[in-house]
Scaffold this active site. Structure first.
Site, mmCIF file in Angstrom:
data_model
loop_
_atom_site.group_PDB
_atom_site.id
_atom_site.type_symbol
_atom_site.label_atom_id
_atom_site.label_comp_id
_atom_site.label_asym_id
_atom_site.label_seq_id
_atom_site.Cartn_x
_atom_site.Cartn_y
_atom_site.Cartn_z
ATOM 1 N N CYS A 1 50.718 77.866 45.326
ATOM 2 C CA CYS A 1 49.964 76.798 44.525
ATOM 3 C C CYS A 1 49.351 75.564 45.881
ATOM 4 O O CYS A 1 48.425 75.127 45.566
ATOM 5 C CB CYS A 1 50.652 76.349 43.628
ATOM 6 S SG CYS A 1 51.111 77.396 42.305
ATOM 7 N N CYS B 1 56.144 76.266 44.232
ATOM 8 C CA CYS B 1 55.214 77.301 44.363
ATOM 9 C C CYS B 1 54.402 77.151 45.523
ATOM 10 O O CYS B 1 53.127 76.464 45.679
ATOM 11 C CB CYS B 1 54.431 77.392 43.145
ATOM 12 S SG CYS B 1 53.133 78.617 43.104
#
Lengths: 309, 116
Positions: free
Chosen positions: B36, B33
């Protein structure tokens, strides 16, 4: 005291990182600024199939990391996850304040901030962002194991990310405003042949509905004007991009589309200020065309710095 | 992860978040991700800045799906702001979480009048 560079590149996507590779190799003190980690849109693309030099598909995140590593090998500094809190790009020495603290400056700046996903602008979108609506299949796809999800759009991103999502979801229903895909024929055909993929043509989303999390998607057929509500476990939106021009607003002319006009050497009317990649007015926005822009911008910036000495 | 940020599991959520006297920011994150990864250094920096005033916790979504689902977290990253067990600021989610936006949310969380 601001720290001085020869070239500051804003945006660490393919255009910005290529510019950094060329600038750093030319021994220019080069700084790349990015509010995220390097890679731009490429880092959240699950696979890249048409970038030369990779006979097999390469993960977008791996390609992005390779671009960054190459730029750093030649001495470019990449400042990750920073926020530009002040900027002044109009004068001969262009300055940035980073994270309300550090100041940096350079006589040449290459703006390669690219574009970001376009919002649909329909009711419920803001409410359910991160609560059922996603713009990143690699980030959130795996959580939809066995679920029934929807994808909005019909271009390359929409179709290719839909195929990626079929690994997890039970069904992927693509809602597209036209009656054919704009995606490349190879992926369009693959999607149409995939048993998990369904397509609702000629339809646009009108609202996202639900109590606390997303439950339903309201769509309208643009030809018959029939309105329907579809139960959904999640919606992925891939409806194109809007340019990130915040740094340039009021400073350089923007086309009606919002993109930046440059000349053939990526120069804007402001001396020492260049723009490269998806942020520019251009016909095709690909990784390869961004990389070409970055190359040209770095070479032009190098020439600019040499001439002003 | 720096010393101002602590990773918790779903089982610890009630004790660490809902029962906490200090306000708590919770970051639900995933692997693979990039947004993230991009948020992590900003989260660390803001955690350091507000050390002693608020607690900064991380929950790995893949390993704590039930908790994420219960809270209606379906995107990574998502930040939640709790004070006395109640969410007191709008959630932040996705690729566009700026450090200044995170700071502003923490500040508003700290200013929130006490509940109960």
């Amino acid at each position: 005291m601001a720290e001085r560079y020869d070239v500051i590149v804003v945006g660490a996507g393919p255009a910005g990182l290529t510019a950094a590779i060329y600038a750093a190799r030319a021994r220019l003190r080069t700084l790349v600024l990015d509010e995220s980690i390097p890679g731009g849109q490429v880092k959240t693309t699950h696979k890249v199939s048409n970038y030369p030099g990779f006979p097999e598909d390469v993960k977008g995140s791996e390609l992005a990391a390779a671009f960054a590593k190459q730029a750093e090998r030649f001495g470019a500094r990449i400042a990750r996850a920073i926020e530009i809190t002040k900027h002044d790009l109009g004068g001969p020495l262009k300055r940035f304040e980073l994270d309300e603290g550090e100041e940096v400056e350079a006589p040449a700046v290459i703006v390669a901030t690219g574009a970001k996903p376009r919002d649909l602008g329909v009711p419920g979108e803001t409410k359910f962002k991160g609560g059922g609506i996603s713009y990143c299949a690699t980030c959130d796809g795996a959580y939809f194991e066995g679920k029934d999800i929807h994808v909005i759009g019909g271009g390359n991103s929409a179709v290719e990310e839909s195929l990626f999502l079929t690994q997890f979801a039970r069904t992927v229903t693509i809602v597209h405003q036209l009656d054919t895909f704009q995606a490349e024929p190879a992926s369009a055909q693959e999607a149409l042949a995939n048993p998990k993929v369904r397509v609702i043509w000629d339809s646009e989303p009108r609202a996202f509905l639900g109590e606390t999390s997303l439950e339903k998607l309201r769509i309208e057929n643009v030809k018959t004007h029939e309105v329907r509500e579809l139960a959904t476990d999640g919606v992925f939106v891939f409806i194109g991009m809007v340019p990130r021009t915040d740094l340039l607003k009021g400073l350089v002319p923007l086309a009606a589309s919002g993109y930046v006009e440059t000349d053939e050497s990526m120069a804007t009317p402001v001396p020492g200020l260049f723009a490269a990649g998806d942020i520019r007015v251009k016909r095709f926005r690909q990784i390869t065309t961004a990389v070409a822009d970055g190359t040209i911008a770095a070479l032009a910036a190098q020439r600019f710095l040499k001439d002003r000495r | 992860m720096n010393m101002h940020v602590k990773e918790i599991s779903g089982a610890q959520f009630d004790a660490e978040v809902l029962a906490s006297d200090a306000p708590v920011v919770v970051d639900f994150y995933s692997t693979e991700c990039p947004p993230c990864e991009a948020l992590a250094p900003k989260f660390d920096a803001v955690a350091e800045q507000f050390a002693g005033q608020a607690r900064f916790l991380k929950v790995f979504r893949q390993a704590n799906r039930e908790l994420a689902q219960k809270l209606g977290v379906t995107g990574s990253p998502t930040l939640l702001f709790f004070r006395r067990g109640i969410e007191v600021a709008a959630r932040l989610s996705g690729d566009e979480i700026k450090r200044t936006a995170l700071k502003a949310s923490v500040e508003s969380m700290l200013q929130e009048p006490r509940h109960g």
